[in-house]
Design a protein around this motif. Structure first.
Motif, short mmCIF file in Angstrom:
data_model
loop_
_atom_site.label_atom_id
_atom_site.label_comp_id
_atom_site.label_asym_id
_atom_site.label_seq_id
_atom_site.Cartn_x
_atom_site.Cartn_y
_atom_site.Cartn_z
N ARG A 208 0.84 -1.21 0.00
CA ARG A 208 0.00 0.00 0.00
C ARG A 208 0.87 1.25 0.00
NH1 ARG A 208 -5.07 -2.61 3.16
NH2 ARG A 208 -5.39 -4.17 1.53
N LYS A 250 -3.69 -15.83 -2.97
CA LYS A 250 -2.91 -14.68 -2.52
C LYS A 250 -3.33 -14.29 -1.12
CE LYS A 250 -2.39 -9.84 -3.52
NZ LYS A 250 -3.02 -8.70 -4.05
N TYR A 315 8.44 -10.67 -6.00
CA TYR A 315 9.34 -9.52 -6.13
C TYR A 315 10.79 -9.97 -6.20
CZ TYR A 315 5.05 -7.13 -4.90
OH TYR A 315 3.75 -6.69 -4.89
C1 PBG Z 1 -5.05 -4.58 -5.55
C2 PBG Z 1 -3.81 -5.33 -5.22
C3 PBG Z 1 -3.16 -5.35 -3.98
C4 PBG Z 1 -2.07 -6.19 -4.14
C5 PBG Z 1 -2.06 -6.63 -5.46
N1 PBG Z 1 -3.16 -6.10 -6.10
C6 PBG Z 1 -3.44 -4.61 -2.74
C7 PBG Z 1 -4.61 -4.88 -1.93
O1 PBG Z 1 -5.48 -5.68 -2.26
O2 PBG Z 1 -4.71 -4.24 -0.88
C8 PBG Z 1 -1.10 -6.54 -3.06
C9 PBG Z 1 0.17 -7.14 -3.52
C10 PBG Z 1 1.23 -7.20 -2.48
O3 PBG Z 1 1.01 -6.97 -1.28
O4 PBG Z 1 2.35 -7.50 -2.88
N2 PBG Z 1 -4.93 -3.89 -6.74
#
Ligand code: PBG
Length: 325
Positions: A208, A250, A315
């Motif tokens: 974020r 995820k 990453y």
């Molecule tokens: C939303 C999105 C998020 C991540 C990937 N796509 C953020 C969320 O859902 O808050 C998080 C990826 C990460 O933490 O590496 N577009």
């Protein structure tokens, strides 16, 4: 008398030498399996280090072409694009404009390295001023209005040249809405990588800050409760039924049980996302001298494969391309 127990059986026989261990290893990870997520910011001149993710920078949009060429030269074959927008509004409309940041990033990336697979994260949180993943109606994110906008964004990304559309908003019906929108616009060959079981996780914390999408409140009305497993299977099977070409789990490491269950329940290619918090934990622990980064990365990616992942968003993908595994 031979039997299938000790001392006839000695498990250590097959662990004796590196060559033997290589021979009996059940899983492997190659650059064919790895996708690198990258952050691209508009209107900046220099790369900006992301303090919560040591080793990861926000790439200036104007340098994206050279950066993608360098990433490709290192051996990365697929990237997931995240935009850091300076043009946020209530609906995230910049994300579906033909000349918006998302479309420009996709075009620049494909122009620089046509062979690189370009995956578009399809969501709104990076483009809305409130930081939520869709249209706000009263005190919640409106599902069906968001679907309309997601389809717009997907069509715009596909026309900019995205190879894969990856919806991560966790709206109900988003896969069906995107498939229909893409097909109607003539993109029936553009595939959909569904973030199908995406949990409302604290492990997204560093992302974020990285993507500049802090929000007030949380995403618990649309992302999944981390305590639920059966629900993740329902989400995954529904996404498959709606036409997803890939499923995803995820975050990764805390959700290996989900990965294994989805693997048993679907024949689709299965993706796992080793998210920002998982990256940060390894990086900071390694910086403090507590962990051997390379070995820990290898072990975590091996665990994803063992649990059933075909593809891994990480990453660390570029480090692996450069320095091996
Ligand atoms: C939303 C999105 C998020 C991540 C990937 N796509 C953020 C969320 O859902 O808050 C998080 C990826 C990460 O933490 O590496 N577009």
């Amino acid at each position: 008398m031979p039997s299938n127990i000790f001392p006839s059986v000695r498990m250590r026989r097959l662990r004796k030498t590196p060559a033997l261990r290589d021979l009996v290893r059940e899983n492997s990870v190659t650059m064919n399996d790895l996708i690198l997520p990258i952050f691209v910011e508009e209107e900046i001149d220099k790369s900006l280090p992301i303090s919560s993710m040591p080793g990861v920078d926000r790439i200036p949009e104007k340098k994206l072409g050279e950066e993608i060429k360098a990433i490709a030269a290192d051996g990365v074959k697929a990237v997931m694009l995240f935009g850091v927008s300076h043009k946020k509004d209530a609906t995230g409309s910049d994300s579906w404009k033909e000349d918006g940041l998302l479309s420009r990033m996709i075009k620049r990336a494909k122009d620089a390295a046509p062979e690189m697979l370009v995956i578009a994260d399809t969501c709104f949180c990076e483009y809305t001023d409130h930081g939520h993943c869709g249209v706000i109606d009263g005190d919640h994110v409106h599902n069906d209005m968001t679907l309309t906008n997601l389809a717009r964004q997907a069509v715009s990304s596909a026309s900019a040249g995205a190879d894969i559309i990856a919806p991560s908003a966790m709206m109900d019906g988003q896969i069906a809405a995107l498939r229909e929108g893409l097909d109607e616009a003539g993109f029936s060959d553009t595939s959909i990588m569904a973030y199908s079981s995406k949990f409302a996780s604290a492990f997204y914390g560093p992302f974020r800050a990285a993507a500049g999408c802090e929000l007030k409140g949380d995403r618990k009305t649309y992302q999944m409760d981390p305590f639920n497993g059966r629900e993740a299977l329902r989400e995954s099977l529904m996404d498959e039924a709606e036409g997803a070409d890939f499923l995803m789990v995820k975050p990764g490491l805390p959700y290996l049980d989900i990965l294994a269950k989805v693997r048993e329940s679907s024949l689709l290619p299965l993706v796992v996302y080793q998210v920002s918090g998982e990256y940060a934990m390894i990086k900071f622990a390694a910086k403090a001298g507590a962990l051997d980064e390379k070995r820990v990365v290898r072990e975590t990616l091996g665990a994803f494969k063992r649990a059933g992942a075909d593809l891994i968003l990480s990453y660390f993908a570029r480090d692996i391309a450069r320095h091996g595994f």
